[in-house]
Design an enzyme around this catalytic site. Sequence first.
Site, mmCIF file in Angstrom:
data_model
loop_
_atom_site.group_PDB
_atom_site.id
_atom_site.type_symbol
_atom_site.label_atom_id
_atom_site.label_comp_id
_atom_site.label_asym_id
_atom_site.label_seq_id
_atom_site.Cartn_x
_atom_site.Cartn_y
_atom_site.Cartn_z
ATOM 1 N N GLY A 470 29.437 52.661 30.814
ATOM 2 C CA GLY A 470 28.963 51.432 31.430
ATOM 3 C C GLY A 470 28.328 50.541 30.376
ATOM 4 O O GLY A 470 27.843 49.451 30.660
ATOM 5 N N GLY A 512 27.927 55.408 19.152
ATOM 6 C CA GLY A 512 29.341 55.282 19.534
ATOM 7 C C GLY A 512 30.067 54.215 18.743
ATOM 8 O O GLY A 512 31.108 54.481 18.121
ATOM 9 N N ARG A 588 25.136 43.287 13.161
ATOM 10 C CA ARG A 588 26.025 42.349 13.842
ATOM 11 C C ARG A 588 26.233 42.780 15.293
ATOM 12 O O ARG A 588 26.429 43.960 15.572
ATOM 13 C CB ARG A 588 27.372 42.296 13.128
ATOM 14 C CG ARG A 588 28.370 41.405 13.850
ATOM 15 C CD ARG A 588 29.592 41.180 13.025
ATOM 16 N NE ARG A 588 29.204 40.515 11.775
ATOM 17 C CZ ARG A 588 30.016 40.338 10.748
ATOM 18 N NH1 ARG A 588 31.240 40.767 10.809
ATOM 19 N NH2 ARG A 588 29.603 39.747 9.658
ATOM 20 N N GLU A 665 19.776 52.430 22.792
ATOM 21 C CA GLU A 665 18.483 53.071 23.017
ATOM 22 C C GLU A 665 17.284 52.260 22.548
ATOM 23 O O GLU A 665 16.195 52.398 23.107
ATOM 24 C CB GLU A 665 18.505 54.463 22.367
ATOM 25 C CG GLU A 665 19.459 55.365 23.133
ATOM 26 C CD GLU A 665 19.849 56.631 22.413
ATOM 27 O OE1 GLU A 665 19.331 57.683 22.778
ATOM 28 O OE2 GLU A 665 20.684 56.569 21.496
HETATM 29 MO MO1 MOS Z 1 21.424 59.107 24.360
HETATM 30 S S1 MOS Z 1 19.770 60.063 25.136
HETATM 31 O O1 MOS Z 1 21.453 59.845 22.809
HETATM 32 O O2 MOS Z 1 22.720 59.675 25.324
#
Ligand code: MOS
Length: 703
Positions: A470, A512, A588, A665
């Site tokens: 998401g 990611g 960026r 995060e």
């Molecule tokens: Mo995040 S707590 O590293 O999925």
Amino acid sequence: MNRSLRTHEVGVDHERVDGWAKVTGTGPYAYEQPVSQPSYLHPVQSTVARGRVTEVDARAATALSRVLTVLTPFNAPRLQHGHDAELEVLQSDEVWFRGQIVAAVVAETPEVARQAADLVRVQYRTSPHDVILSVDRDDLYKPESVNPNHPTDSLAGDPDAAFDDAARAVEATYTTAMTHNNPLEPHTTVAVWHGDDATATLTVYDSTQGVHTIGEAIATMFGLTPDRVRVVAPYVGGGFGSKGRPHPHEILTVLAAQRLKGRPVKFAVTRQQMFSFVGYRTPTIQRMRLAADVDGRLTGISNDIVELTARYKEFAEQTGIPTRTMYAATNRRTTHRLAALDVPVPSWMRAPGECPGMFAPEVAMDELAEACGVDPIELRIRNEPETDPDTGKPYSSRNFVACLREGARRFGWADRPPLARSRRDGDWWVGTGVAGSTYPVLRRPGASAASVRYDGDGRYVVSIGAADLGTGAWTALTQIAADALTVPFSDIDMRIGDTGLPPATVAGGSSGTTNWGSAIVAAARRFREKYGDDPDAGDEYTAAATDDGHTERFAMHAYGAQFAEVLVNVDTGEIRVPRLLGVFAIGRVINPRTARSQLVGGMTMGLSMALHEKSVLDERFGFVVNHDLAEYHIPTCADVPSVEAHWITEHDPYVNPMGSKGIGEIGIVGTAAAIANAVHHATGVRVREVPITNDAVLLTSHQ
Ligand code: MOS
């Protein structure tokens, strides 16, 4: 330096590629994947917190029509032992925590499964349990490392001597609550075995942050080669870390499907069950000391942390990490000590380590600012390090000060009265606060691969087993692929969420885009080198990113400055947050639309941590009693009138070819401290505990 990506599509606020499928209901989440003749699992959970299962009486359950099987510790198929105690579901009679899965019913409908689970009678031999976290326990221990593999303690110089000699000092204990991830989509797993036992293969539809991670765990627990396990997860409704690692429900679903010899099994974990076996954030107790000269220049900083883990498996949250790296000080110490209790094992929750670990230091810095008579922003600027205090490495880029300055300008910090408890508007005390944010750029070059294939007619298929929870990853990766191949966004058919695609790291640690994007850029460049700009249909190249060595040479972090305005009711102590504003240095930005959503979401979750979220562990029974969204509070729109996220222009040529830093995060880091500091500014009451409740400010705020 990385050969930087020339950007054309990167930076554009493209709509989500999966947006239509999601809002029209045509994108199947794990539970909705069509399988023939599905059956449904419902678990039976332990009603004691410690002991042994002596008997499971399933007669009444199996007497119900349409019940297919009841699995118990005494009849469940055996799993591989010794890899992960959390995943050894129904493998022994031992009860480690209340809510543990001690049996499971599979039936032809979910309703019958649930009804039958209620009829299963479990007998226990109960032992006294212990779930009390305290700094006074005599059995606190030092783990070998903290998540994921940081040193447990750190020491430079003599922070205690610095404290004793300090012209200005702060020493206090700060606590953060136990909290549970509550993504919109609860955890679900669907398991389908194909074929007979010897050559059987397995397909698992799972709500997960990492198909390869889950596939490997299942293969390990069932003693299969990984190529026999396919995990599929194109659409996921949030995770925040709770879907970043395997949990017992996935193994149990596969186990049940194995027992049923080919009939698919679906397991939708309920909201209440999510409070028992899919992880949570440990509560933390942080003893924080700051030592400074009269001008607020830090000479010493230490954070001694106590948190909990489970008896059957260790998870050590890395709460001391930000204290190691955020500010310059010659003398520094961090320690982590754990109490192993009769509780489920804690795990990842958005910014494990950084999130709770910035609450104590950033409130302490506010206290130091007050003690020194220095503005809290100026205090932070005075303690800006030249190089990373923990490693001595130069920063690939560090723009914390720019965030503070830009945030101050946008927020209107200059108008702030320096003294606490100096603004009142009718029945409300008014205050503002600031805190810093940081989150590392985590990189695993080579751990992810991508493939690029030309399908003719100008269409490129780009594949990687990544997950979009998401976050917008699917869209951002499409933009990166387009620029890496120098074609328009619309020419890319991006495929993710399947172990049949090239391996990808877990969607965790805000890594990611860095890891998957680097793999996509590498694959696209090799593809072009081999096939040129005019490939033939069917041309394909698969590649991983190579290690550029930059992790060894540089400290890499994102930064942010968070500003909060709060109102505290003079009669009731009710706390409102009319305004949150964050400015971030995140390299960026690949897609401003999805990036803003990540940052605003993180800040909102930080507000939730500051004022709402607390898992109440009933010590008598050993479980979280407020285990639903009626009693476990998360903010609604009315609680969050204005959250603004901005970012500065930042060029970092070292982090990855895109120049991007993780954004999933950092938005939650520091928010709670900014709000606690604003509450102090409003009321003069220093609250060192989150969530901050009315009573904490009520007694002294009414005058
Ligand atoms: Mo995040 S707590 O590293 O999925």
